[in-house]
Scaffold this motif. Structure first.
Motif, PDB file in Angstrom:
ATOM      1  N   ASP A 139      38.419 -27.019   1.682  1.00 51.45           N
ATOM      2  CA  ASP A 139      38.213 -28.058   2.680  1.00 51.45           C
ATOM      3  C   ASP A 139      37.739 -27.444   3.990  1.00 51.45           C
ATOM      4  O   ASP A 139      38.344 -26.487   4.489  1.00 51.45           O
ATOM      5  CB  ASP A 139      39.510 -28.831   2.920  1.00 51.45           C
ATOM      6  N   ILE A 140      36.663 -28.012   4.530  1.00 52.86           N
ATOM      7  CA  ILE A 140      36.130 -27.575   5.823  1.00 52.86           C
ATOM      8  C   ILE A 140      36.609 -28.531   6.894  1.00 52.86           C
ATOM      9  O   ILE A 140      36.353 -29.744   6.812  1.00 52.86           O
ATOM     10  CB  ILE A 140      34.586 -27.557   5.819  1.00 52.86           C
ATOM     11  N   CYS A 141      37.291 -28.011   7.907  1.00 47.84           N
ATOM     12  CA  CYS A 141      37.775 -28.832   9.013  1.00 47.84           C
ATOM     13  C   CYS A 141      37.123 -28.333  10.297  1.00 47.84           C
ATOM     14  O   CYS A 141      37.550 -27.319  10.861  1.00 47.84           O
ATOM     15  CB  CYS A 141      39.298 -28.763   9.097  1.00 47.84           C
ATOM     16  N   VAL A 142      36.077 -29.025  10.736  1.00 47.49           N
ATOM     17  CA  VAL A 142      35.320 -28.634  11.925  1.00 47.49           C
ATOM     18  C   VAL A 142      35.106 -29.844  12.819  1.00 47.49           C
ATOM     19  O   VAL A 142      35.197 -30.997  12.380  1.00 47.49           O
ATOM     20  CB  VAL A 142      33.948 -28.025  11.556  1.00 47.49           C
ATOM     21  N   LEU A 143      34.797 -29.589  14.077  1.00 48.09           N
ATOM     22  CA  LEU A 143      34.400 -30.638  14.997  1.00 48.09           C
ATOM     23  C   LEU A 143      32.936 -30.997  14.776  1.00 48.09           C
ATOM     24  O   LEU A 143      32.176 -30.228  14.170  1.00 48.09           O
ATOM     25  CB  LEU A 143      34.602 -30.172  16.440  1.00 48.09           C
ATOM     26  N   ALA A 144      32.529 -32.148  15.295  1.00 49.89           N
ATOM     27  CA  ALA A 144      31.144 -32.588  15.118  1.00 49.89           C
ATOM     28  C   ALA A 144      30.153 -31.554  15.646  1.00 49.89           C
ATOM     29  O   ALA A 144      29.105 -31.314  15.035  1.00 49.89           O
ATOM     30  CB  ALA A 144      30.935 -33.939  15.807  1.00 49.89           C
ATOM     31  N   ARG A 145      30.480 -30.911  16.761  1.00 53.52           N
ATOM     32  CA  ARG A 145      29.559 -29.920  17.329  1.00 53.52           C
ATOM     33  C   ARG A 145      29.434 -28.685  16.444  1.00 53.52           C
ATOM     34  O   ARG A 145      28.491 -27.891  16.587  1.00 53.52           O
ATOM     35  CB  ARG A 145      30.016 -29.503  18.729  1.00 53.52           C
ATOM     36  N   GLN A 146      30.394 -28.487  15.530  1.00 50.29           N
ATOM     37  CA  GLN A 146      30.381 -27.331  14.650  1.00 50.29           C
ATOM     38  C   GLN A 146      29.730 -27.615  13.299  1.00 50.29           C
ATOM     39  O   GLN A 146      29.702 -26.737  12.434  1.00 50.29           O
ATOM     40  CB  GLN A 146      31.814 -26.843  14.412  1.00 50.29           C
ATOM     41  N   VAL A 163      34.626 -29.519   0.744  1.00 47.81           N
ATOM     42  CA  VAL A 163      34.949 -30.885   1.138  1.00 47.81           C
ATOM     43  C   VAL A 163      35.043 -30.926   2.661  1.00 47.81           C
ATOM     44  O   VAL A 163      35.872 -30.232   3.255  1.00 47.81           O
ATOM     45  CB  VAL A 163      36.279 -31.371   0.527  1.00 47.81           C
ATOM     46  N   LEU A 164      34.202 -31.728   3.285  1.00 49.48           N
ATOM     47  CA  LEU A 164      34.211 -31.871   4.741  1.00 49.48           C
ATOM     48  C   LEU A 164      35.282 -32.880   5.135  1.00 49.48           C
ATOM     49  O   LEU A 164      35.190 -34.063   4.826  1.00 49.48           O
ATOM     50  CB  LEU A 164      32.843 -32.342   5.232  1.00 49.48           C
ATOM     51  N   ASP A 165      36.301 -32.409   5.853  1.00 52.50           N
ATOM     52  CA  ASP A 165      37.405 -33.282   6.248  1.00 52.50           C
ATOM     53  C   ASP A 165      36.992 -34.254   7.355  1.00 52.50           C
ATOM     54  O   ASP A 165      36.166 -33.935   8.222  1.00 52.50           O
ATOM     55  CB  ASP A 165      38.587 -32.451   6.744  1.00 52.50           C
ATOM     56  N   HIS A 166      37.598 -35.421   7.328  1.00 51.29           N
ATOM     57  CA  HIS A 166      37.544 -36.390   8.431  1.00 51.29           C
ATOM     58  C   HIS A 166      36.116 -36.778   8.831  1.00 51.29           C
ATOM     59  O   HIS A 166      35.831 -37.020  10.016  1.00 51.29           O
ATOM     60  CB  HIS A 166      38.292 -35.851   9.642  1.00 51.29           C
ATOM     61  N   ALA A 186      22.436 -33.111   7.078  1.00 58.89           N
ATOM     62  CA  ALA A 186      22.119 -31.740   6.687  1.00 58.89           C
ATOM     63  C   ALA A 186      23.122 -31.206   5.671  1.00 58.89           C
ATOM     64  O   ALA A 186      22.750 -30.534   4.694  1.00 58.89           O
ATOM     65  CB  ALA A 186      22.081 -30.845   7.930  1.00 58.89           C
ATOM     66  N   LEU A 187      24.394 -31.497   5.868  1.00 57.82           N
ATOM     67  CA  LEU A 187      25.404 -31.065   4.897  1.00 57.82           C
ATOM     68  C   LEU A 187      25.240 -31.790   3.571  1.00 57.82           C
ATOM     69  O   LEU A 187      25.392 -31.198   2.498  1.00 57.82           O
ATOM     70  CB  LEU A 187      26.801 -31.321   5.455  1.00 57.82           C
ATOM     71  N   ALA A 188      24.953 -33.070   3.643  1.00 52.97           N
ATOM     72  CA  ALA A 188      24.821 -33.860   2.420  1.00 52.97           C
ATOM     73  C   ALA A 188      23.641 -33.414   1.571  1.00 52.97           C
ATOM     74  O   ALA A 188      23.617 -33.675   0.358  1.00 52.97           O
ATOM     75  CB  ALA A 188      24.687 -35.339   2.772  1.00 52.97           C
ATOM     76  N   ALA A 189      22.688 -32.729   2.171  1.00 55.86           N
ATOM     77  CA  ALA A 189      21.542 -32.224   1.406  1.00 55.86           C
ATOM     78  C   ALA A 189      21.941 -31.089   0.466  1.00 55.86           C
ATOM     79  O   ALA A 189      21.157 -30.725  -0.415  1.00 55.86           O
ATOM     80  CB  ALA A 189      20.448 -31.751   2.363  1.00 55.86           C
ATOM     81  N   LEU A 190      23.144 -30.558   0.642  1.00 55.16           N
ATOM     82  CA  LEU A 190      23.642 -29.468  -0.197  1.00 55.16           C
ATOM     83  C   LEU A 190      24.569 -30.060  -1.253  1.00 55.16           C
ATOM     84  O   LEU A 190      25.630 -30.594  -0.927  1.00 55.16           O
ATOM     85  CB  LEU A 190      24.373 -28.443   0.660  1.00 55.16           C
ATOM     86  N   PRO A 191      24.205 -29.988  -2.527  1.00 50.54           N
ATOM     87  CA  PRO A 191      24.915 -30.756  -3.560  1.00 50.54           C
ATOM     88  C   PRO A 191      26.348 -30.321  -3.823  1.00 50.54           C
ATOM     89  O   PRO A 191      27.110 -31.078  -4.432  1.00 50.54           O
ATOM     90  CB  PRO A 191      24.044 -30.555  -4.810  1.00 50.54           C
ATOM     91  N   VAL A 193      28.574 -29.850  -1.531  1.00 55.26           N
ATOM     92  CA  VAL A 193      29.410 -30.313  -0.428  1.00 55.26           C
ATOM     93  C   VAL A 193      29.800 -31.771  -0.653  1.00 55.26           C
ATOM     94  O   VAL A 193      28.958 -32.600  -1.029  1.00 55.26           O
ATOM     95  CB  VAL A 193      28.685 -30.175   0.925  1.00 55.26           C
ATOM     96  N   HIS A 194      31.070 -32.078  -0.420  1.00 55.51           N
ATOM     97  CA  HIS A 194      31.595 -33.436  -0.509  1.00 55.51           C
ATOM     98  C   HIS A 194      32.162 -33.821   0.849  1.00 55.51           C
ATOM     99  O   HIS A 194      32.272 -32.987   1.742  1.00 55.51           O
ATOM    100  CB  HIS A 194      32.683 -33.508  -1.589  1.00 55.51           C
ATOM    101  N   VAL A 195      32.533 -35.057   1.006  1.00 56.79           N
ATOM    102  CA  VAL A 195      33.033 -35.530   2.296  1.00 56.79           C
ATOM    103  C   VAL A 195      34.314 -36.318   2.082  1.00 56.79           C
ATOM    104  O   VAL A 195      34.497 -36.956   1.037  1.00 56.79           O
ATOM    105  CB  VAL A 195      31.969 -36.374   3.025  1.00 56.79           C
ATOM    106  N   LYS A 196      35.202 -36.252   3.071  1.00 58.06           N
ATOM    107  CA  LYS A 196      36.478 -36.948   2.978  1.00 58.06           C
ATOM    108  C   LYS A 196      36.540 -38.064   4.016  1.00 58.06           C
ATOM    109  O   LYS A 196      36.398 -37.821   5.217  1.00 58.06           O
ATOM    110  CB  LYS A 196      37.638 -35.972   3.189  1.00 58.06           C
TER     111      LYS A 196
END
Length: 279
Positions: A139-146, A163-166, A186-191, A193-196
């Motif tokens: 799980d990746i937990c970063v701020l929007a700027r990151q 998995v991109l948190d939050h 940009a993240l979603a272009a990488l297969p 990567v998922h999102v939470k």
């Protein structure tokens, strides 16, 4: 639409340290236990939950995982996403070995409170790849700027399920849609990567965490990732800074109501079962 909660924090102050809560009045005192969580979700269609490491003090992160392993099987707890330190070679492999027996389904290292350079080091990326090699998600937990940093990390680790948190921690109250949306795309272009879908009610201005406010943000994430690459999380007890857990469950149903039944099932449980190997 029964939900699998992939983001349940638990706080047991008699066992572990949580210094990060000291400046947050709603979280600074008291315990947030599995029994309390079970009472909150009773009758609300939660099919099971994964514990998400709760940012305990550095000295306690292994103790936390060992303790939570003993809770798995109670009150619908399916397993855990444990903490790790990929920036450190010493003991990293041993920790992965131990976690094989701790009912672990993934790992997280909270990055938004660490220097931006941390996930850009060769050591971090080399050790992150070891997690994926064993079949675990991270799980990746970063701020929007990151988000650009997350994109760079994901590109460097193409075989690591992420998995991109939050939803990438958007600044909803401040209206920071444009740059956040570019990072999400940009993240979603990488297969891999998922999102939470979790946590976002806490990023709204007071009193505005409702369907009208959140729908454009959720719609963008759905358009970018699609239901097959989205999981759901309750983020309790941090969700108390926004809507509260029962209200977030109800709001989530509303936000996903435009999807087909099959798409709702993907977000609610099917993607989580696949990504975190819950079957």
């Amino acid at each position: 639409m029964d939900l699998i909660d992939t983001h349940l924090h638990l706080i047991y102050r008699d066992r572990l340290g949580y210094a990060w809560t000291s400046g947050i009045p709603a979280l600074a005192t008291g315990d947030f236990t599995l029994a309390v969580y079970a009472a909150l979700i009773a009758g609300r269609g939660i099919a099971g939950a994964l514990f998400m490491e709760a940012g305990v003090d550095d000295a306690d992160y292994k103790t936390e995982a060992r303790f939570v392993a003993g809770l798995v099987g109670q009150n619908g707890l399916l397993g855990q996403i444990a903490s790790c330190r990929p920036e450190e070679d010493e003991g990293f492999d041993d920790w992965l070995d131990e976690c094989q027996g701790l009912k672990v389904h993934g790992f997280r290292r909270i990055l938004h409170v660490m220097p931006d350079a941390l996930p850009q080091t060769p050591t971090f990326r080399r050790n992150l790849a070891k997690i994926g090699a064993r079949g675990w998600a991270f799980d990746i937990c970063v701020l929007a700027r990151q988000l650009p940093i997350a994109v760079d990390l994901a590109r460097a680790c193409p075989d690591q399920p992420l998995v991109l948190d939050h939803c990438g921690v958007p600044d909803i109250a401040g209206g920071g849609f444009s740059e956040w949306a570019k990072g999400i795309s940009a993240l979603a272009a990488l297969p891999h990567v998922h999102v939470k879908m979790s946590g976002i009610s806490a990023y709204c201005a007071a009193g505005t965490a409702n369907k009208a406010t959140l729908q454009p943000w959720v719609d963008h994430v759905l358009a970018a990732f699609g239901p097959k690459r989205m999981v759901w999380g309750g983020d309790w007890p941090v969700v108390n800074l926004g809507t509260g857990l029962p209200e977030w469950i109800d709001l989530s149903h509303d936000l996903l109501s435009g999807l087909s039944d099959a798409e709702q099932t993907q977000v609610a449980s099917a993607t989580a079962r696949r990504v975190y190997r819950l079957d």
